[in-house]
Design a protein around this motif. Structure first.
Motif, mmCIF file in Angstrom:
data_model
loop_
_atom_site.group_PDB
_atom_site.id
_atom_site.type_symbol
_atom_site.label_atom_id
_atom_site.label_comp_id
_atom_site.label_asym_id
_atom_site.label_seq_id
_atom_site.Cartn_x
_atom_site.Cartn_y
_atom_site.Cartn_z
ATOM 1 N N LEU A 153 0.896 -1.179 0.042
ATOM 2 C CA LEU A 153 0.003 -0.136 -0.021
ATOM 3 C C LEU A 153 0.897 1.274 0.037
ATOM 4 O O LEU A 153 0.348 2.040 -0.492
ATOM 5 N N THR A 154 1.789 1.429 0.498
ATOM 6 C CA THR A 154 2.935 2.362 0.857
ATOM 7 C C THR A 154 3.637 2.517 -0.420
ATOM 8 O O THR A 154 3.686 3.654 -1.242
ATOM 9 N N THR A 155 3.760 1.475 -1.331
ATOM 10 C CA THR A 155 4.276 1.697 -2.906
ATOM 11 C C THR A 155 3.396 2.108 -3.611
ATOM 12 O O THR A 155 3.693 2.822 -4.448
ATOM 13 N N ASP B 295 -2.781 5.223 3.571
ATOM 14 C CA ASP B 295 -1.733 5.723 4.618
ATOM 15 C C ASP B 295 -2.261 5.356 5.747
ATOM 16 O O ASP B 295 -1.547 4.945 6.669
ATOM 17 N N LYS B 296 -3.576 5.540 6.297
ATOM 18 C CA LYS B 296 -4.169 5.071 7.676
ATOM 19 C C LYS B 296 -4.066 3.681 7.593
ATOM 20 O O LYS B 296 -3.863 2.796 8.643
ATOM 21 N N ILE B 297 -4.491 3.146 6.556
ATOM 22 C CA ILE B 297 -4.858 1.518 6.719
ATOM 23 C C ILE B 297 -3.418 0.842 6.782
ATOM 24 O O ILE B 297 -3.281 -0.072 7.617
ATOM 25 N N ARG C 294 0.916 -2.369 12.387
ATOM 26 C CA ARG C 294 1.306 -2.384 13.783
ATOM 27 C C ARG C 294 0.202 -3.667 14.454
ATOM 28 O O ARG C 294 0.897 -4.440 15.300
ATOM 29 N N ALA C 295 -0.715 -3.816 13.772
ATOM 30 C CA ALA C 295 -1.821 -5.043 14.294
ATOM 31 C C ALA C 295 -1.145 -6.392 14.077
ATOM 32 O O ALA C 295 -1.272 -7.216 14.863
ATOM 33 N N ARG C 296 -0.503 -6.587 12.902
ATOM 34 C CA ARG C 296 0.013 -7.751 12.296
ATOM 35 C C ARG C 296 1.651 -8.020 12.650
ATOM 36 O O ARG C 296 2.158 -9.071 12.390
#
Length: 208
Positions: free
Chosen positions: A18-20, A58-60, A66-68
């Motif tokens: 997602l960042t990419t 960005d939020k997702i 962090r969650a995984r």
């Protein structure tokens, strides 16, 4: 007996993807925004959709990482670069078409990139997390840029959209003004925090 070393996290994961994606979207966003010198309502709407997708991902991606437990060195470096590239493109594009003064864009970009580069340069020695003031600054920037990208002051809009369009434009301008103030203040606070923490680390280091 020593505990087993933790398994390194692969860079090929959903948050990094997602960042990419956000980085890849930057030139498409800029191109859509600048079609016909920013006078195309259709393409500005397309630019807004791209911008919104980038900000949502960005939020997702941060939440997923962090969650995984998928936080990686690549993500730590690429995530802020992707954010600043997208918002920077929005500032530059809106200045090119005359919706944001150039001095505002220059001040914001100098602050954003200097803070980002400094944060990355000290990443292995210390982690300077974004404080509440920085998060509020980012929120105001996103709201302001999103509102200004939308073609809500287009004279060809239906009459019933003219007044809401004017209201949105002025709300975006107020958010932008507040964001600029917070950009400067939070930037100064960040540099002060880095200097203070580096001074404390130097003082705590054993002398030889």
């Amino acid at each position: 007996m020593q505990p087993p070393a933790p398994t390194p996290v692969s860079n090929f994961n959903l948050p990094n993807l997602l960042t990419t994606l956000r980085i890849v979207l930057v030139p498409f966003f800029g191109a859509a925004l600048l079609v016909d010198g920013g006078d195309s309502a259709v393409w500005r709407t397309v630019a807004y959709v791209i911008f919104a997708v980038a900000m949502i991902t960005d939020k997702i991606d941060g939440d997923i990482a962090r969650a995984r437990g998928l936080v990686t060195d690549f993500g730590k470096i690429a995530d802020p670069i992707a954010d600043k590239a997208m918002t920077g493109m929005a500032f530059v594009g809106l200045s090119v078409i005359g919706d944001i003064w150039w001095w505002v864009t220059i001040v914001v970009l100098i602050r954003e990139w200097s803070v980002t580069l400094l944060r990355l340069s000290v990443l292995r020695r210390m982690v300077i997390a974004a404080d509440q003031l920085g998060k509020l600054k980012t929120t105001l920037q996103v709201v302001a840029l999103g509102g200004l990208v939308l073609p809500m002051r287009d004279p060809d809009l239906p009459g019933w959209l003219q007044t809401p369009g004017d209201v949105l434009f002025y709300v975006a301008q107020v958010c932008l003004a507040l964001a600029v103030v917070l950009t400067i203040v939070s930037g100064a606070q960040f540099f002060w925090r880095v200097w203070t923490e580096r001074h404390q680390l130097t003082s705590a280091a054993p002398s030889r």
